[in-house]
Structure formats: structure tokens, C-alpha cells
Design a protein around this motif. Structure first.
Motif, PDB file in Angstrom:
ATOM      1  N   VAL A 118      57.811 -28.786 -71.002  1.00 53.53           N
ATOM      2  CA  VAL A 118      57.892 -27.799 -72.202  1.00 53.53           C
ATOM      3  C   VAL A 118      56.653 -26.981 -72.606  1.00 53.53           C
ATOM      4  CG1 VAL A 118      58.014 -28.001 -74.896  1.00 53.53           C
ATOM      5  CG2 VAL A 118      59.747 -29.517 -73.278  1.00 53.53           C
ATOM      6  N   ARG A 119      55.443 -27.586 -72.357  1.00 57.66           N
ATOM      7  CA  ARG A 119      54.144 -27.106 -72.527  1.00 57.66           C
ATOM      8  C   ARG A 119      53.886 -25.837 -71.705  1.00 57.66           C
ATOM      9  NH1 ARG A 119      51.534 -31.116 -72.001  1.00 57.66           N
ATOM     10  NH2 ARG A 119      50.499 -30.854 -69.770  1.00 57.66           N
ATOM     11  N   TYR A 120      54.609 -25.858 -70.477  1.00 59.72           N
ATOM     12  CA  TYR A 120      54.234 -24.597 -69.662  1.00 59.72           C
ATOM     13  C   TYR A 120      55.060 -23.392 -70.273  1.00 59.72           C
ATOM     14  CZ  TYR A 120      53.996 -21.785 -65.390  1.00 59.72           C
ATOM     15  OH  TYR A 120      53.770 -20.705 -64.697  1.00 59.72           O
ATOM     16  N   ILE A 121      56.175 -23.670 -70.737  1.00 57.80           N
ATOM     17  CA  ILE A 121      57.055 -22.448 -71.226  1.00 57.80           C
ATOM     18  C   ILE A 121      56.264 -22.139 -72.498  1.00 57.80           C
ATOM     19  CG2 ILE A 121      59.271 -22.117 -72.389  1.00 57.80           C
ATOM     20  CD1 ILE A 121      59.280 -22.553 -69.244  1.00 57.80           C
ATOM     21  N   GLU A 122      55.914 -23.093 -73.311  1.00 59.28           N
ATOM     22  CA  GLU A 122      55.217 -22.693 -74.789  1.00 59.28           C
ATOM     23  C   GLU A 122      54.098 -21.764 -74.431  1.00 59.28           C
ATOM     24  OE1 GLU A 122      56.349 -23.246 -77.632  1.00 59.28           O
ATOM     25  OE2 GLU A 122      56.944 -25.396 -77.487  1.00 59.28           O
ATOM     26  N   LYS A 172      66.100 -23.445 -66.830  1.00 55.92           N
ATOM     27  CA  LYS A 172      66.304 -22.210 -66.792  1.00 55.92           C
ATOM     28  C   LYS A 172      65.381 -21.131 -67.457  1.00 55.92           C
ATOM     29  CE  LYS A 172      71.078 -22.878 -65.355  1.00 55.92           C
ATOM     30  NZ  LYS A 172      72.431 -22.449 -65.754  1.00 55.92           N
ATOM     31  N   GLN A 173      64.368 -21.751 -68.217  1.00 51.29           N
ATOM     32  CA  GLN A 173      63.439 -20.920 -69.066  1.00 51.29           C
ATOM     33  C   GLN A 173      62.271 -19.990 -68.482  1.00 51.29           C
ATOM     34  OE1 GLN A 173      62.400 -22.993 -72.533  1.00 51.29           O
ATOM     35  NE2 GLN A 173      64.647 -23.697 -72.740  1.00 51.29           N
ATOM     36  N   VAL A 174      61.817 -20.456 -67.208  1.00 56.90           N
ATOM     37  CA  VAL A 174      60.700 -20.065 -66.505  1.00 56.90           C
ATOM     38  C   VAL A 174      60.730 -18.649 -66.261  1.00 56.90           C
ATOM     39  CG1 VAL A 174      59.239 -19.862 -64.636  1.00 56.90           C
ATOM     40  CG2 VAL A 174      59.853 -22.197 -65.456  1.00 56.90           C
ATOM     41  N   HIS A 230      62.965 -16.294 -77.494  1.00 52.58           N
ATOM     42  CA  HIS A 230      62.246 -17.601 -78.040  1.00 52.58           C
ATOM     43  C   HIS A 230      62.933 -18.621 -78.751  1.00 52.58           C
ATOM     44  CE1 HIS A 230      58.443 -15.497 -76.507  1.00 52.58           C
ATOM     45  NE2 HIS A 230      59.276 -15.241 -75.773  1.00 52.58           N
ATOM     46  N   LEU A 231      63.751 -18.212 -79.772  1.00 48.48           N
ATOM     47  CA  LEU A 231      64.622 -18.955 -80.583  1.00 48.48           C
ATOM     48  C   LEU A 231      65.362 -19.964 -79.521  1.00 48.48           C
ATOM     49  CD1 LEU A 231      65.692 -20.505 -82.969  1.00 48.48           C
ATOM     50  CD2 LEU A 231      67.284 -18.344 -83.030  1.00 48.48           C
ATOM     51  N   ASN A 232      66.109 -19.309 -78.622  1.00 50.00           N
ATOM     52  CA  ASN A 232      66.982 -20.013 -77.711  1.00 50.00           C
ATOM     53  C   ASN A 232      66.178 -20.683 -76.628  1.00 50.00           C
ATOM     54  OD1 ASN A 232      70.209 -19.289 -78.366  1.00 50.00           O
ATOM     55  ND2 ASN A 232      69.296 -17.393 -78.347  1.00 50.00           N
ATOM     56  N   MET A 233      64.968 -20.683 -76.431  1.00 50.16           N
ATOM     57  CA  MET A 233      64.169 -21.540 -75.800  1.00 50.16           C
ATOM     58  C   MET A 233      63.864 -22.883 -76.603  1.00 50.16           C
ATOM     59  SD  MET A 233      61.799 -18.923 -73.593  1.00 50.16           S
ATOM     60  CE  MET A 233      62.304 -17.907 -72.167  1.00 50.16           C
ATOM     61  N   GLU A 234      63.550 -22.363 -77.859  1.00 46.36           N
ATOM     62  CA  GLU A 234      62.637 -23.442 -78.678  1.00 46.36           C
ATOM     63  C   GLU A 234      63.951 -24.406 -79.007  1.00 46.36           C
ATOM     64  OE1 GLU A 234      59.912 -24.182 -79.009  1.00 46.36           O
ATOM     65  OE2 GLU A 234      58.812 -22.252 -78.614  1.00 46.36           O
ATOM     66  N   LEU A 235      65.030 -24.083 -79.035  1.00 45.72           N
ATOM     67  CA  LEU A 235      66.174 -25.175 -79.370  1.00 45.72           C
ATOM     68  C   LEU A 235      66.243 -26.110 -78.402  1.00 45.72           C
ATOM     69  CD1 LEU A 235      69.050 -22.331 -80.321  1.00 45.72           C
ATOM     70  CD2 LEU A 235      67.756 -23.935 -82.086  1.00 45.72           C
ATOM     71  N   ALA A 236      66.289 -25.622 -77.156  1.00 46.36           N
ATOM     72  CA  ALA A 236      66.138 -26.731 -76.173  1.00 46.36           C
ATOM     73  C   ALA A 236      64.792 -27.548 -76.010  1.00 46.36           C
ATOM     74  CB  ALA A 236      66.162 -26.231 -74.795  1.00 46.36           C
TER      75      ALA A 236
END
Length: 398
Positions: free
Chosen positions: A74-78, A15-17, A284-290
């Protein structure tokens, strides 16, 4: 309240894209933004670039297609995070204006890390690099006034002083003398590992920035100064990356990277003065937690170890951008003449240092000296921003 990233799942990866519209975030106001907001933006850009590059390197040595697919997600989201963060910088800021902000990051981020670092050897490494970045700020500030007819005070806002550090001419060492002994991954404090990753990534981003923007100038003195300091940044990346224990496995390093991203986004969420930017750090913190949980699962599967065995049980004290004036002045008064020999620190120039100095200078002063000479010739003196009284070294010499 203590925050343990391992106890929070964050936003599910699928759900991060974000859409292009969501990524196209309005930049900060170059005239009214808190200078330390810009510093946080520059820092997180470097952290996200390092995250993506590390993930790419891991992908190149990984044969398992399922793992490669998860790394790619993960890399795409980063990369989306990097675009959102870096695009916060305003387009109207000049390259030199942004350069001054990069050096303010180098001074005050490294200063904070040096003050907080529990390991004496690692602390010395940060203090050593700090005095060199402090001098770079001074050299670029003089160039800024000559080329753009503006003062660095507009950028650093008096939070960071501008005056000579360890002279840049003295930064050019034999490559072997830029190495350090690494921390021991089995005994190093978790905070030390986070510090090393943070400063390594920040210096890497500065190196990349200078190597790309330097040729964009027409003025010979600017092109030469970026070229010279760009080579010092190569030394600094070597200096800091060698602090990381090469015995860490790929999965251990992946976990440390993701944990560090959580640490920094949480830190900046806690300390950000701009509510709009604070919300980005929180997202971004909530994305990085995943992302961290993905990395932890990979470590359990492929290393057969529990990530809790290498991570702090809670995030350390938040990284804080704040003035380090007295700390820097104390270092100037006590360490300005320090240099490197192998992985150690010495007070006297040695044969290997003097040999490479002769090879590089070729009998002529480098751009870092010429920019000050030219500024003095044009304007009757060098540009400085001293808010706490005279330069400590010059005061001692007087």
C-alpha cells in the motif's frame, strides 16, 4: 447521490502499480490553471505524504511479517500517488510563488473546515490557526513583490484577500501553549476526525516545505522570514495533531487515514474544474478504495472490531475550495487579539507568553515585521489585496 466507500472495492491492489511513463504527468499551466486546482494539488500532496509517513511509523512498530508486506504494498502505491500529484506543480513556478499557493490553501481549506466543523472546541482551534496563516500570506506577498517584482494577485486571483491577520510576531508562544484537548474517539463525529487529519496533514506539509526551501534563498530577509514562519508551522502542527485522540489504536488510525483519502479524492473529483486533473482524482479514488478495504480487514483481524462502528455510513459534503472572505473578516473583527494558555484561549498576554517573546526577539523586530518595514521604505506602503473594502480591524479602530 450518497457515496459509501465501503460499498466499492476499487482497483485491486495488485493492479495499481504504474509505469514511469504513466507517472510522468504533464503539470498544470501556471498562467491559466484555476488557482483552486493548484490548491487541490497542494492539499493532496500533503495528504499523500502524511499517508506514507503514517504507514512507515506503523511498519516500525509492527512485528507481523505478513502485515508488514501488505503495508509495504500500500505504501508503495501511496508514494506513486504522491509523485503523480506533487509533480503536477509546474517547474517554472518559483519557491515564493508556490509558497503563496500553500498559504492560500491554509486560508481557504481551514476556513471551509472551520465553517463545517460541528464541535465548538475544534472549530475554535481551526479559527485560531486560520488568522495566523492569513497573516503569513500577507507577509509572503510583500516579500514576493520585493524579490520578484510581482503581485500576489497573480497567484490568488482575488479569491483570497491579502491583508494583515493576527500579526506573526504574536504567533510565537511557549511550546506548552500550542497543545489542545483531543476529541473523544468514542463520541466525536466522524466528520471531526476527518477534519483533524486533513488540517494536520496540510500544515505538516507546509512545515516540511518551509524547513527545506528557506535556505535556498540568498536574500537575508527571505531566509529570515522562512525561518520564522517555519517555526510557527511547527507550532501549528502541534496545535492540530494534538486534536486527535491518542487512544485510537494503530488499526483505527489506519482506517481513518484511508477513509479520509477517499473522502478528499471524492470531494475533489466532484469539484474539480479541470477535466484532466479530475480524471487523476477519480483514478486515485479508485485506488484508495482498495487501500481502505485492506485497512478495514486489518482492523477486523487485529482490533476485533468492525470498521463500520467508527466510520460515517457515507461520505460527508464534499470539501470545497471557495472564497472565505467574509468569514475571515468576521474573525479578524472578533478574534485577532486571541492567544493560547495551555489548552485554552485567552484575550490577554500572560507571563509565559511574554517570557518567550523576550527570549526570541532579543530586543530586535522579527523578519515578519522587517519585511513590511522594508516594503514600505522601498515602495511607499505595504502590499495588500483588499476586495471587500477596508480592513475590518482598521475600520473599527478608525
Amino acid at each position: 447521490m450518497a457515496f459509501n466507500p465501503l460499498e466499492h472495492r476499487g482497483i485491486p491492489l495488485e493492479k495499481q502499480v504504474r509505469s514511469w511513463r504513466e507517472l510522468n504527468i504533464d503539470p498544470i499551466d501556471p498562467d491559466n490553471a484555476d488557482p483552486y486546482t493548484r490548491c487541490r494539488v497542494i492539499t493532496m500532496n500533503g495528504i499523500e505524504v502524511e499517508a506514507a509517513l503514517f504507514n512507515h511509523h506503523l511498519n516500525r512498530v509492527c512485528a507481523d511479517m505478513e502485515v508488514k508486506q501488505k503495508l509495504a504494498e500500500v505504501r508503495y502505491i501511496e508514494q506513486q500517488q504522491q509523485k503523480a500529484v506533487n509533480w503536477l506543480l509546474p517547474g517554472q513556478s518559483s519557491v515564493l510563488e508556490t509558497t503563496l499557493a500553500y498559504e492560500q490553501v491554509a486560508v481557504d481549506l481551514t476556513g471551509w473546515v472551520a465553517r463545517m466543523e460541528p464541535d465548538p472546541y475544534l472549530k475554535q482551534a481551526y479559527e485560531f490557526g486560520l488568522l495566523e496563516d492569513f497573516d503569513h500570506l500577507y507577509r509572503y506577498a510583500n516579500l514576493f513583490e520585493m524579490i520578484e517584482h510581482r503581485k500576489a494577485e497573480e497567484i490568488v486571483d482575488g479569491l483570497t484577500e491579502v491583508m494583515p491577520g493576527r500579526p506573526t510576531i504574536q504567533h510565537h508562544r511557549h511550546p506548552a501553549d500550542n497543545l489542545n484537548e483531543p476529541y473523544d474517539r468514542t463520541t466525536a463525529a466522524p466528520l471531526s476526525k476527518l477534519h483533524a487529519l486533513t488540517i494536520m496533514a496540510a500544515e505538516q506539509q507546509t512545515m516540511n516545505y518551509y524547513m527545506n526551501v528557506g535556505p535556498q534563498y540568498m536574500e537575508p530577509i527571505a531566509r529570515s522570514l522562512y525561518q520564522e514562519i517555519g517555526m510557527v508551522e511547527e507550532e501549528h502542527v502541534t496545535h492540530y495533531e494534538s486534536l486527535v485522540d491518542p487512544g485510537e489504536t494503530w488499526w483505527e488510525r489506519l482506517v481513518n487515514h484511508e477513509y479520509n483519502e477517499c473522502y478528499l479524492y471524492h470531494s475533489f473529483m466532484e469539484t474539480e474544474s479541470d477535466p484532466r486533473i479530475k480524471a487523476i482524482w477519480e483514478l486515485h479514488l479508485n485506488m484508495e478504495l482498495a487501500h481502505l478495504h485492506v485497512a478495514c480487514d486489518l482492523m477486523r483481524t487485529y482490533d476485533g472490531r468492525d470498521p463500520e462502528s467508527i466510520l460515517a455510513p457515507e461520505l460527508p459534503t464534499p470539501v470545497t475550495f471557495e472564497p472565505n472572505k467574509q468569514f475571515v473578516r468576521d474573525l479578524l473583527a472578533t478574534q485577532i487579539d486571541l492567544t493560547k494558555l495551555g489548552t485554552g484561549y485567552v484575550w490577554e498576554a500572560h507571563e509565559r507568553f511574554e517570557k518567550i517573546q523576550r527570549e526570541l526577539m532579543g530586543g530586535h523586530p522579527p523578519a515578519s515585521e522587517e519585511v513590511i518595514t522594508e516594503h514600505r521604505d522601498r515602495m511607499g506602503g505595504d502590499y495588500r489585496l483588499e476586495t471587500e473594502g477596508p480592513h475590518p480591524v482598521e475600520r473599527l479602530r478608525d
